[in-house]
Scaffold this active site. Structure first.
Site, PDB file in Angstrom:
ATOM      1  N   ASN A 173      23.205   1.311  14.010  1.00 30.72           N
ATOM      2  CA  ASN A 173      24.267   0.727  12.765  1.00 30.72           C
ATOM      3  C   ASN A 173      23.628   0.020  12.052  1.00 30.72           C
ATOM      4  O   ASN A 173      22.729  -0.887  11.603  1.00 30.72           O
ATOM      5  CB  ASN A 173      24.902   0.208  14.040  1.00 30.72           C
ATOM      6  N   HIS A 193      18.734   2.178  10.455  1.00 30.31           N
ATOM      7  CA  HIS A 193      19.815   3.652   9.313  1.00 30.31           C
ATOM      8  C   HIS A 193      19.223   2.279   8.690  1.00 30.31           C
ATOM      9  O   HIS A 193      20.093   2.496   7.408  1.00 30.31           O
ATOM     10  CB  HIS A 193      19.987   4.084   9.475  1.00 30.31           C
TER      11      HIS A 193
END
Length: 185
Positions: free
Chosen positions: A75, A92
């Site tokens: 997330n 990410h």
């Protein structure tokens, strides 16, 4: 040792839709899209920032923080940090800050786009490689859509760790599972 591996499903109860529910957003999170359609990309990121800025950690995030469980997350919402988790590997990256939105198409790791190298993958793999027989990889709301999601599970399994999956109702189930695991220790 317990390590949590989280995906979009942990943040659903916080009001953030998954990319599976919003494929039109996911389709715009490619480096090639950002380069070829910078204004549309910036608008997409601005929309994500707007939604995520209103989100608050739910009890799944808080339970991980309360039990001081290290987190590897796919997330970009920073809800783990807001809940108080101290050890978070954001595979990410994170979303741009408000003052960065005007040049969001030029940023790297804010977030990591499809087509970009993900520098935190190796950190996550190294964390999982430290697992041993009897340890637990608690997978929360993480599909097998990406290769890294599959790979982390496979590495943990090969190290003898037990894989516990919570794919539904994370905001209720995570605390219950952690209480069971901790009471057995």
């Amino acid at each position: 040792m317990i390590v949590a591996f989280t995906g979009a499903g942990i943040s659903k109860a916080s009001g953030i839709q998954t990319f599976m529910e919003t494929p039109e957003v996911r389709d715009q999170l490619y480096r090639s899209f950002a380069l070829n359609h910078p204004d549309q990309y910036k608008e997409t990121v601005r929309g994500l920032v707007d939604v995520i800025s209103k989100a608050k950690p739910n009890d799944a995030h808080r339970a991980l923080a309360d039990y001081n469980i290290p987190v590897i997350t796919m997330n970009i919402d920073r809800l783990h940090e807001q809940a108080g988790s101290e050890t978070v590997i954001a595979l990410h990256g994170v979303l741009p800050e408000m003052e960065e939105l005007e040049y969001a198409d030029q940023l790297f790791n804010k977030p990591v786009l499809y087509g970009d190298p993900a520098p935190n993958y190796q950190k996550a793999i190294n964390r999982i490689l430290k697992m041993e027989t009897g340890d637990t990889l608690l997978v929360i709301g993480a599909s097998r859509y990406t290769q890294i999601a599959v790979q982390l599970r496979e590495i943990a399994y090969s190290k003898g760790a037990r894989i516990v999956e919570v794919q539904e109702n994370a905001e209720v189930e995570v605390r219950k599972i952690l209480e069971k695991i901790m009471n057995k220790s």
